[in-house]
Write a protein that holds these residues in place. Sequence first.
Motif, mmCIF file in Angstrom:
data_model
loop_
_atom_site.group_PDB
_atom_site.id
_atom_site.type_symbol
_atom_site.label_atom_id
_atom_site.label_comp_id
_atom_site.label_asym_id
_atom_site.label_seq_id
_atom_site.Cartn_x
_atom_site.Cartn_y
_atom_site.Cartn_z
ATOM 1 N N LYS A 183 52.835 44.034 33.521
ATOM 2 C CA LYS A 183 52.118 43.731 32.284
ATOM 3 C C LYS A 183 51.387 42.397 32.398
ATOM 4 O O LYS A 183 50.223 42.276 32.032
ATOM 5 N N SER A 184 52.074 41.394 32.930
ATOM 6 C CA SER A 184 51.481 40.063 33.052
ATOM 7 C C SER A 184 50.648 39.895 34.313
ATOM 8 O O SER A 184 49.870 38.955 34.439
ATOM 9 N N PHE A 185 50.814 40.794 35.255
ATOM 10 C CA PHE A 185 50.298 40.688 36.613
ATOM 11 C C PHE A 185 50.700 39.351 37.224
ATOM 12 O O PHE A 185 49.952 38.713 37.973
ATOM 13 N N THR A 209 48.219 47.091 33.680
ATOM 14 C CA THR A 209 48.491 45.709 33.320
ATOM 15 C C THR A 209 47.795 45.349 32.008
ATOM 16 O O THR A 209 46.855 46.028 31.580
ATOM 17 N N ALA A 210 48.269 44.273 31.391
ATOM 18 C CA ALA A 210 47.585 43.694 30.238
ATOM 19 C C ALA A 210 46.692 42.537 30.646
ATOM 20 O O ALA A 210 45.944 42.003 29.829
ATOM 21 N N ASN A 211 46.769 42.138 31.928
ATOM 22 C CA ASN A 211 45.997 40.996 32.408
ATOM 23 C C ASN A 211 44.923 41.481 33.376
ATOM 24 O O ASN A 211 45.097 41.461 34.602
ATOM 25 N N ALA A 232 44.277 41.100 37.667
ATOM 26 C CA ALA A 232 44.219 42.297 38.499
ATOM 27 C C ALA A 232 42.907 42.356 39.279
ATOM 28 O O ALA A 232 42.888 42.699 40.471
ATOM 29 N N ARG A 233 41.813 41.989 38.645
ATOM 30 C CA ARG A 233 40.515 41.991 39.334
ATOM 31 C C ARG A 233 40.499 40.939 40.434
ATOM 32 O O ARG A 233 39.976 41.171 41.531
ATOM 33 N N PRO A 256 45.173 49.907 30.833
ATOM 34 C CA PRO A 256 45.716 48.846 29.981
ATOM 35 C C PRO A 256 47.180 49.060 29.589
ATOM 36 O O PRO A 256 47.649 50.182 29.424
ATOM 37 N N LEU A 257 47.892 47.946 29.478
ATOM 38 C CA LEU A 257 49.187 47.885 28.814
ATOM 39 C C LEU A 257 49.048 46.926 27.643
ATOM 40 O O LEU A 257 48.112 46.131 27.591
#
Length: 506
Positions: free
Chosen positions: A191-193, A219-221, A225-226, A237-238
């Motif tokens: 979620k946070s990556f 992930t939400a971040n 991730a990119r 998305p999360l």
Amino acid sequence: MQTQDWLNTLAPEAARLIDTPLPRLLAADPERAQRDALRCGPLFASFARQRLDGAAWDTLFRLAGARGLLGQLRRQLDGEPVNTSESRPALHTALRSALGKGTNAEAAHAEARKTLGRSIAMADALAGQGITDILNIGIGGSDLGPRLVYDALGAQRRMNVHFLSSPDGHTLQDLLPRLDPARTAVLLVSKSFGTEETLLNGEVVREWLGGRGSLVAATANVDKARAFGVDADNILPLWDWVGGRYSLWSAVGFALVAALGGDRFAELLAGAAEMDAHVASAAERDNLALRHALVAIWNRNALGYASQAVLPYDQRLRLLPNYLQQLVMESLGKSVLADGSASVACSTVPVLWGGSGTDCQHSFFQALHQGTDTVPAEFVGVARPDHGYEAMHRMLMANLLAQSEALANGVDHVDPHRQYRGSRPSTVILLDALTPRSLGALIALHEHSVFLQSAMWGINAFDQWGVELGKQTARTLAPAVANPEARVSDPVSAALIQEFHRVARG
């Protein structure tokens, strides 16, 4: 009603029943086998062998009403901020159910449906590209839920899923030579990556891919991730309103969508949604999740049992105890009230453990039958198998039923070594068959039971601050593990690190 008040209410019921043999309770009330059983869709549950009678059940239901348990469940389903320490809702149910019309849950459900559509399209595209293997990299809730479902349902699959959680290089050393980078998709779930184990594994596997295969993230971040190298189109998305151990139903389950197909994943969601609808609308005495939760409260707080065994009699469900360990113990392993105002005035989570039958009958069942401590058990069986070996399945089911009966009834024998005290309580849950629908319902049942237990105790089932301390301490020790000259303040850790370096240097 305050905690001490309901504990005081349970005390005389417990005193009346604690030494009453279960066979006597069963003989005195022949209707209990039917009365103390419920069906919800593809699940049938019997609580008849719990150390409860009608009067004790009446007391439990009265206390559930006084504590407003089903009302608190409604607040959670509607998206109110029940995760008090983080000021967040807990809307995992919105990932699969259209409950809570006109509430926060409605918008969350719409977002979840859109993401599910993207997940299915991405998974179908991977299948069309000739991807044969998915490597799921995540830990905790990003691993245990998908791992359980894949193990249970993956016999029929279009891709193979492999799971990588711990930063233990032995797993990678064994796994990577068996995979083709050009035919492997790697899913990073965090979620946070920022999960250290996941990123460390991800860095090694990214190099192994060498630009081949596919890299996907849940992930939400998005920015992190990119920056890691995941294409924006491959990021699902999360949301902060879904905790990790409740996230199976989200993009965390992307590997399942890829392996099992969108239709079967949708059936998993539908089974959970069926349980959601049941617990949201059923009256107290007909509510399966409430009954399940009240039995847990009774065993922990009235009878004082500190342990709980989960015993699936189907090898496809062998990971169920592992999954429930996190769901139950991370959710309910709290000692302060949800608002932080005081310590909890009663015991909370029991130690949950287990194994699959009949293998476990030849290991720890000796302690269950004749040990000094009583351990309530939950047996899980499947009525219709997916194989044609009828005699084997009949033997498996006979063992499940026999163990529950033997634990309850015991045997009176002149030889003390062959004496079985009995009166060991258990619940039996039978699935009609092991399908995505029934598995979804089973998991959702336990999710709702956990929340209802937390509501009874007044604790927060949706944070996990206790997980953080060990991680923080590991960060402070990491320099010394890398360099023996680094200073360590704790003398025991310092001595252990020095021994580690002495051996590692050879």
